[in-house]
Design a protein around this motif. Structure first.
Motif, PDB file in Angstrom:
ATOM      1  N   THR A 102      53.658 -31.057  46.712  1.00 25.81           N
ATOM      2  CA  THR A 102      52.804 -29.940  46.360  1.00 25.81           C
ATOM      3  C   THR A 102      53.656 -28.994  45.508  1.00 25.81           C
ATOM      4  O   THR A 102      54.858 -29.191  45.371  1.00 25.81           O
ATOM      5  CB  THR A 102      52.295 -29.228  47.635  1.00 25.81           C
ATOM      6  N   ALA A 103      53.043 -27.959  44.947  1.00 25.25           N
ATOM      7  CA  ALA A 103      53.756 -27.073  44.025  1.00 25.25           C
ATOM      8  C   ALA A 103      54.947 -26.397  44.704  1.00 25.25           C
ATOM      9  O   ALA A 103      54.840 -25.924  45.835  1.00 25.25           O
ATOM     10  CB  ALA A 103      52.804 -26.009  43.485  1.00 25.25           C
ATOM     11  N   SER A 104      56.084 -26.381  44.014  1.00 27.36           N
ATOM     12  CA  SER A 104      57.278 -25.724  44.538  1.00 27.36           C
ATOM     13  C   SER A 104      58.253 -25.444  43.409  1.00 27.36           C
ATOM     14  O   SER A 104      58.468 -26.281  42.529  1.00 27.36           O
ATOM     15  CB  SER A 104      57.967 -26.611  45.588  1.00 27.36           C
ATOM     16  N   TRP A 199      40.341 -11.207  45.149  1.00 26.35           N
ATOM     17  CA  TRP A 199      41.364 -12.206  45.397  1.00 26.35           C
ATOM     18  C   TRP A 199      40.991 -13.510  44.705  1.00 26.35           C
ATOM     19  O   TRP A 199      39.819 -13.816  44.516  1.00 26.35           O
ATOM     20  CB  TRP A 199      41.519 -12.463  46.893  1.00 26.35           C
ATOM     21  N   MET A 200      42.013 -14.282  44.363  1.00 22.96           N
ATOM     22  CA  MET A 200      41.767 -15.617  43.823  1.00 22.96           C
ATOM     23  C   MET A 200      42.508 -16.626  44.679  1.00 22.96           C
ATOM     24  O   MET A 200      43.665 -16.419  45.058  1.00 22.96           O
ATOM     25  CB  MET A 200      42.228 -15.734  42.366  1.00 22.96           C
ATOM     26  N   VAL A 201      41.837 -17.729  44.996  1.00 20.46           N
ATOM     27  CA  VAL A 201      42.427 -18.761  45.834  1.00 20.46           C
ATOM     28  C   VAL A 201      41.953 -20.123  45.347  1.00 20.46           C
ATOM     29  O   VAL A 201      40.841 -20.254  44.823  1.00 20.46           O
ATOM     30  CB  VAL A 201      42.040 -18.544  47.322  1.00 20.46           C
ATOM     31  N   ASP A 202      42.809 -21.123  45.490  1.00 21.59           N
ATOM     32  CA  ASP A 202      42.446 -22.488  45.131  1.00 21.59           C
ATOM     33  C   ASP A 202      41.971 -23.198  46.401  1.00 21.59           C
ATOM     34  O   ASP A 202      42.791 -23.536  47.264  1.00 21.59           O
ATOM     35  CB  ASP A 202      43.657 -23.222  44.533  1.00 21.59           C
ATOM     36  N   HIS A 227      37.283 -18.450  43.276  1.00 26.54           N
ATOM     37  CA  HIS A 227      37.911 -19.748  43.503  1.00 26.54           C
ATOM     38  C   HIS A 227      38.350 -20.353  42.172  1.00 26.54           C
ATOM     39  O   HIS A 227      37.579 -20.364  41.201  1.00 26.54           O
ATOM     40  CB  HIS A 227      36.936 -20.699  44.205  1.00 26.54           C
ATOM     41  N   GLY A 228      39.564 -20.857  42.133  1.00 28.21           N
ATOM     42  CA  GLY A 228      40.068 -21.482  40.906  1.00 28.21           C
ATOM     43  C   GLY A 228      41.491 -21.954  41.109  1.00 28.21           C
ATOM     44  O   GLY A 228      42.083 -21.762  42.174  1.00 28.21           O
ATOM     45  N   ASP A 229      42.055 -22.576  40.072  1.00 31.73           N
ATOM     46  CA  ASP A 229      43.412 -23.089  40.185  1.00 31.73           C
ATOM     47  C   ASP A 229      44.421 -21.968  39.933  1.00 31.73           C
ATOM     48  O   ASP A 229      44.107 -20.954  39.304  1.00 31.73           O
ATOM     49  CB  ASP A 229      43.641 -24.239  39.194  1.00 31.73           C
ATOM     50  N   TYR A 230      45.658 -22.184  40.407  1.00 32.02           N
ATOM     51  CA  TYR A 230      46.650 -21.112  40.340  1.00 32.02           C
ATOM     52  C   TYR A 230      47.251 -20.930  38.946  1.00 32.02           C
ATOM     53  O   TYR A 230      47.864 -19.895  38.668  1.00 32.02           O
ATOM     54  CB  TYR A 230      47.738 -21.340  41.388  1.00 32.02           C
ATOM     55  N   LEU A 231      47.098 -21.912  38.065  1.00 33.04           N
ATOM     56  CA  LEU A 231      47.544 -21.719  36.687  1.00 33.04           C
ATOM     57  C   LEU A 231      46.667 -20.661  36.028  1.00 33.04           C
ATOM     58  O   LEU A 231      47.155 -19.749  35.346  1.00 33.04           O
ATOM     59  CB  LEU A 231      47.463 -23.043  35.920  1.00 33.04           C
ATOM     60  N   THR A 232      45.359 -20.760  36.261  1.00 33.20           N
ATOM     61  CA  THR A 232      44.432 -19.747  35.745  1.00 33.20           C
ATOM     62  C   THR A 232      44.662 -18.418  36.456  1.00 33.20           C
ATOM     63  O   THR A 232      44.585 -17.352  35.841  1.00 33.20           O
ATOM     64  CB  THR A 232      42.981 -20.204  35.968  1.00 33.20           C
ATOM     65  N   SER A 235      47.206 -15.971  34.895  1.00 33.70           N
ATOM     66  CA  SER A 235      46.718 -15.210  33.734  1.00 33.70           C
ATOM     67  C   SER A 235      45.827 -14.061  34.171  1.00 33.70           C
ATOM     68  O   SER A 235      45.911 -12.949  33.634  1.00 33.70           O
ATOM     69  CB  SER A 235      45.937 -16.141  32.794  1.00 33.70           C
ATOM     70  N   LEU A 236      44.972 -14.312  35.168  1.00 29.89           N
ATOM     71  CA  LEU A 236      44.061 -13.269  35.634  1.00 29.89           C
ATOM     72  C   LEU A 236      44.791 -12.184  36.420  1.00 29.89           C
ATOM     73  O   LEU A 236      44.424 -11.012  36.366  1.00 29.89           O
ATOM     74  CB  LEU A 236      42.954 -13.896  36.494  1.00 29.89           C
ATOM     75  N   VAL A 237      45.833 -12.567  37.147  1.00 28.21           N
ATOM     76  CA  VAL A 237      46.639 -11.581  37.861  1.00 28.21           C
ATOM     77  C   VAL A 237      47.297 -10.636  36.859  1.00 28.21           C
ATOM     78  O   VAL A 237      47.301  -9.412  37.041  1.00 28.21           O
ATOM     79  CB  VAL A 237      47.713 -12.275  38.728  1.00 28.21           C
ATOM     80  N   ALA A 238      47.858 -11.197  35.810  1.00 36.68           N
ATOM     81  CA  ALA A 238      48.585 -10.388  34.821  1.00 36.68           C
ATOM     82  C   ALA A 238      47.688  -9.354  34.150  1.00 36.68           C
ATOM     83  O   ALA A 238      48.147  -8.266  33.773  1.00 36.68           O
ATOM     84  CB  ALA A 238      49.213 -11.299  33.773  1.00 36.68           C
ATOM     85  N   THR A 239      46.400  -9.672  34.016  1.00 37.14           N
ATOM     86  CA  THR A 239      45.475  -8.727  33.361  1.00 37.14           C
ATOM     87  C   THR A 239      44.775  -7.819  34.360  1.00 37.14           C
ATOM     88  O   THR A 239      43.930  -7.002  33.979  1.00 37.14           O
ATOM     89  CB  THR A 239      44.410  -9.500  32.561  1.00 37.14           C
ATOM     90  N   GLY A 240      45.118  -7.947  35.650  1.00 36.84           N
ATOM     91  CA  GLY A 240      44.547  -7.062  36.654  1.00 36.84           C
ATOM     92  C   GLY A 240      43.187  -7.486  37.180  1.00 36.84           C
ATOM     93  O   GLY A 240      42.552  -6.731  37.921  1.00 36.84           O
ATOM     94  N   GLU A 241      42.742  -8.686  36.822  1.00 33.23           N
ATOM     95  CA  GLU A 241      41.433  -9.149  37.269  1.00 33.23           C
ATOM     96  C   GLU A 241      41.438  -9.527  38.749  1.00 33.23           C
ATOM     97  O   GLU A 241      40.437  -9.336  39.446  1.00 33.23           O
ATOM     98  CB  GLU A 241      40.991 -10.366  36.438  1.00 33.23           C
TER      99      GLU A 241
END
Length: 328
Positions: A102-104, A199-202, A227-232, A235-241
């Motif tokens: 898994t991602a690490s 919040w965003m969660v995969d 709901h979405g993947d953590y790569l997306t 980007s959304l975290v950085a813009t404050g979404e």
């Protein structure tokens, strides 16, 4: 009629799909042929194994007894075939190491260290959001080893045949948020500071959504969730979404901050799994060193470790010494 593995495989396919039509397609045969084969199996065993209903096929009581013995045999045969093919490939092409994870943040350093210690070994890496899927692949011989995380309160389905080694019994999960978020000015963020955030969660990551939902509910929060993947998500975290959970080894950026959550409400267990202890021994030391190497490069995690009195990270990359903060 003498039962063979292919007959047991057919029974498992019918039970798994609940349909003769779907099972036949999965097995690469026609439905009439599978129906005939099932009748012969039932005749040989002396009883009906499936009841045919409008909604599909359901195992009878006798069928459930047969399936309880058939499934382990089919699984073992698959593993035998996979391991034999893998052994033949290694003999023909030289040593191979098939890693799943898994991602690490530890993965790049782990691979680098393994290549240095195992020159001439052909390595492959398969990433997957599902820890359970990777563990099944190790069990069936499609992977040699898997490095996975188990979300607190959401135990993984670790096959009994696998050996495991716990790299970290509880790794705290941090939060990522926009650099200009008011809470980013604090060294530790309370969940109440994020009450108005989305919040965003995969949800495809095993246990991730259940773990986050449990933590938010315990804090009396019912925020909007995307709901979405953590790569997306990055980007959304950085813009404050949105704000999102992240691994403590994650590094902040000029537009994104990584902070620990007050009270460390959610953690994960980091597990290395393989079929034998020898396979674990062959790669564990490099993984452990790579993990703490990644930890030293994450300032928020360094500070958390120092506050918690955890001295497992060292300047030399091996456990047991004094953790030195990474330069910012």
């Amino acid at each position: 009629m003498e039962l063979e593995v292919r007959h047991l495989r057919a029974l498992c396919a019918i039970a798994d799909t609940g349909s003769l039509h779907k099972a036949a397609r999965q097995l690469g045969m026609s439905q009439p042929s599978l129906t005939t084969q099932l009748r012969r199996i039932e005749h040989a065993l002396g009883g009906q194994l499936f009841s045919r209903e409008r909604t599909g096929c359901r195992p009878t009581q006798l069928g459930r007894v047969v399936l309880s013995r058939a499934r382990p045999l089919v699984t073992e045969m698959r593993a035998l075939v996979a391991e034999t093919k893998a052994a033949a490939a290694r003999t023909a092409e030289g040593p191979q190491l098939r890693i799943g994870s898994t991602a690490s943040r530890a993965i790049p350093g782990w691979l680098r260290k393994l290549r240095a210690r195992l020159p001439g070994t052909e390595m492959s890496l398969q990433m997957d959001v599902s820890a359970n899927a990777l563990l099944r692949m190790v069990e069936t011989g499609h992977l040699d080893i898997a490095f996975v995380h188990e979300v607190e309160g959401c135990p993984l389905r670790l096959p009994e045949s696998l050996r495991r080694r716990v790299l970290l019994d509880r790794e705290p999960q941090f939060v990522s948020l926009a650099a200009d978020h008011p809470a980013a000015d604090r060294p530790v963020v309370r969940l109440s500071d994020l009450a108005e955030d989305r919040w965003m969660v995969d949800p495809t990551v095993d246990g991730e959504w259940d773990g986050l939902r449990r933590v938010l509910t315990a804090a009396g929060l019912n925020p909007r969730v995307l709901h979405g993947d953590y790569l997306t998500a990055a980007s959304l975290v950085a813009t404050g979404e949105v704000v999102a959970l992240c691994q403590p080894t994650s590094r902040g950026r000029t537009d994104m901050a990584v902070r620990p959550l007050y009270g460390d409400p959610l953690g994960v267990r980091l597990i290395l799994a393989a079929r034998t202890e020898e396979e674990l021994d062959a790669v564990y030391g490099e993984l452990e060193a790579a993990y703490w190497e990644a930890a030293r490069q994450a300032p928020a995690y360094v500070e958390w470790l120092l506050r918690s009195g955890d001295g497992r990270g060292t300047t030399g990359g091996a456990p047991g010494g004094t953790l030195v903060p990474a330069s910012r």
